[in-house]
Design a protein around this motif. Structure first.
Motif, PDB file in Angstrom:
ATOM      1  N   GLN A 175      28.956  41.855  31.403  1.00 43.22           N
ATOM      2  CA  GLN A 175      29.174  42.710  32.734  1.00 43.22           C
ATOM      3  C   GLN A 175      29.957  42.048  34.036  1.00 43.22           C
ATOM      4  N   VAL A 176      29.670  40.986  34.077  1.00 41.96           N
ATOM      5  CA  VAL A 176      30.483  40.177  35.009  1.00 41.96           C
ATOM      6  C   VAL A 176      31.873  40.368  34.884  1.00 41.96           C
ATOM      7  N   ALA A 177      32.269  40.209  33.662  1.00 43.10           N
ATOM      8  CA  ALA A 177      33.601  40.053  33.590  1.00 43.10           C
ATOM      9  C   ALA A 177      34.257  41.440  33.643  1.00 43.10           C
ATOM     10  N   ASN A 178      33.559  42.501  33.269  1.00 44.39           N
ATOM     11  CA  ASN A 178      34.175  44.069  33.641  1.00 44.39           C
ATOM     12  C   ASN A 178      34.139  44.152  35.181  1.00 44.39           C
ATOM     13  N   TRP A 179      33.154  43.671  35.786  1.00 44.36           N
ATOM     14  CA  TRP A 179      33.152  43.673  37.136  1.00 44.36           C
ATOM     15  C   TRP A 179      34.290  43.106  37.880  1.00 44.36           C
ATOM     16  N   ASN A 180      34.581  42.072  37.431  1.00 47.73           N
ATOM     17  CA  ASN A 180      35.812  41.204  38.099  1.00 47.73           C
ATOM     18  C   ASN A 180      36.994  42.061  37.791  1.00 47.73           C
ATOM     19  N   LYS A 181      37.175  42.627  36.488  1.00 55.17           N
ATOM     20  CA  LYS A 181      38.546  43.451  36.194  1.00 55.17           C
ATOM     21  C   LYS A 181      38.577  44.536  37.239  1.00 55.17           C
ATOM     22  N   LYS A 182      37.412  45.158  37.425  1.00 53.70           N
ATOM     23  CA  LYS A 182      37.563  46.312  38.159  1.00 53.70           C
ATOM     24  C   LYS A 182      37.837  45.826  39.852  1.00 53.70           C
ATOM     25  N   THR A 183      37.444  44.577  40.214  1.00 53.98           N
ATOM     26  CA  THR A 183      37.692  44.354  41.469  1.00 53.98           C
ATOM     27  C   THR A 183      38.976  43.608  41.708  1.00 53.98           C
TER      28      THR A 183
END
Length: 443
Positions: free
Chosen positions: A435-443
């Motif tokens: 989830q953190v990895a996906n969040w970082n990609k979006k931001t």
């Protein structure tokens, strides 16, 4: 949630090794218990040997408490033609026996005929035993001597009919089954029979007195003795009956050997070897030490009711050596047997008083060994006690194994639960990282 297929996978720990070591620690008392049980089993085996050897000693002394153990007689004959056998109560004596005639059976034979030839005509043979009733045997013209022999054997129990063949042809031979004059018979009929051997009794003289018998055995001429004859003599045979000191000596030696065998086992089981610092299997066991001491005291005891000068084993050359072993002075024992047979018998076989005291050496030994071997005696009681110790020890081993089993099950449950929790946390961690990895990609 992740599924654990093998304990330790979730935590990454060597859980099986940890559980195994902890279970082994729980089982540590087993080694001592098993070693102790092996020692008890060895004692059980030793007591089984003690019981067996006590029985052997009891049998040996029993012979020395009975008249039959002391009244053995030996017979001797100057001729193979005459022999004596002790059959009952007899007295030492000597006899001169002459044999003038041996017992034998009657034999009668028919005239010779061609082998296998038929008798051609019917007829009847009449067989009459000595002092008995005539028996008629009918035959036909188709019979042969062989078939007639079969009819005779079926009808007459006191003779044997056989076929004898010679250069003249074949003959029907009738022979009485018993020897002696009373076994004589006559046979009449159309067939002609010739008596080839007469029935007769055996005849002998005993110290010049004549007597006879239907057999070559004289069972009631001399009390307790049987006379057997096998040849006619030209000179009387000298036969004698005397005390069999060899048999009595053997009975005494059997007692000594049985005692030494039991004493040796008891000594080995209770000794302490100072050089090797090792103790015997039953060293310090009060029951075994007491048994050993009691047996030794019996050998040193006296026969208070003995009738004579012989009161102790040492008086006849049987003495205790170092370690409790008995040794026999053959010369001294032989002299006592020859010169004082009644006294030595009394030494061993004198009856005990009503209170149990004063008995002969063998009588006292028999009384003691019988008590040891009784159902509720010392030996069975000791064996029962050892059996209870084995049962108790096995119970302790079972408890240790049960505790180890409970511990193993509990640890397995605990570590399984730990594995499940660790696997769940690892799964949650992986999810959060994703989830953190996906969040970082979006931001």
């Amino acid at each position: 949630m992740a599924t654990i297929s093998s304990i330790g996978v979730g935590s990454g720990l060597d859980v099986q090794g940890i559980i195994s070591k902890m279970v082994d620690l729980e089982k540590q008392p087993l080694a001592g218990l098993q070693a102790k049980q092996a020692g008890i089993q060895a004692q059980v085996s030793t007591y089984a040997q003690i019981k067996s050897l006590t029985g052997k000693l009891s049998d040996a002394v029993s012979k020395l408490t009975l008249d039959s153990g002391w009244n053995a007689l030996a017979t001797k004959s100057s001729s193979d033609a005459v022999s004596l056998t002790v059959s009952g109560l007899a007295q030492p004596a000597s006899y001169d026996i002459g044999v003038s005639q041996l017992a034998r059976a009657q034999t009668s034979v028919s005239d010779a005929r061609a082998p296998g030839a038929k008798l051609t005509a019917a007829g009847t043979l009449q067989f009459t035993p000595q002092g008995g009733t005539a028996i008629n045997i009918a035959y036909t013209g188709d019979d042969t001597l062989e078939s007639l022999a079969g009819k005779i054997n079926d009808a007459v129990g006191s003779v044997t009919a056989t076929i004898m063949r010679d250069a003249s042809g074949e003959r029907l031979m009738l022979r009485s089954k018993a020897t002696g004059a009373d076994a004589a018979f006559t046979v009449t009929g159309d067939l002609n029979f010739t008596q080839s051997q007469t029935a007769q009794n055996a005849r002998i003289t005993v110290n010049g007195v004549a007597t006879e018998s239907g057999t070559n055995s004289f069972d009631s001429v001399l009390p307790g003795l049987k006379i057997a004859v096998s040849q006619v003599t030209t000179t009387d045979a000298h036969v004698s009956v005397a005390a069999d000191t060899a048999a009595t000596r053997k009975n005494i030696q059997d007692f000594v050997d049985a005692y030494n065998e039991l004493n040796g086992l008891l000594a080995d089981s209770t000794k302490y070897d100072a050089d090797t610092k090792t103790a015997g299997l039953l060293q310090g066991d009060s029951a075994t030490v007491g048994l050993q001491n009691a047996l030794r005291m019996l050998t040193m005891g006296s026969a208070g009711n003995a009738t004579g000068s012989l009161r102790r084993l040492a008086d006849v050359g049987i003495q205790m050596q170092a370690g409790g072993k008995l040794a026999v002075d053959d010369t001294k024992l032989g002299k006592a047997l020859q010169e004082s047979p009644d006294d030595i018998k009394s030494l061993f076989a004198a009856k005990a008083s009503p209170d149990g005291s004063g008995g002969g050496i063998a009588v006292n030994f028999k009384q003691y060994t019988s008590q040891l071997l009784a159902f509720d005696g010392t030996l069975n009681s000791k064996s029962d006690s050892l059996a209870l110790r084995i049962k108790s020890n096995q119970g302790e081993q079972d408890k240790v194994n049960d505790r180890a089993g409970v511990l193993q099950a509990r640890l397995t449950r605990q570590y399984s639960a730990l594995d499940t929790q660790m696997a769940s946390l690892q799964s949650l961690s992986a999810y959060m990282q994703q989830q953190v990895a996906n969040w970082n990609k979006k931001t």
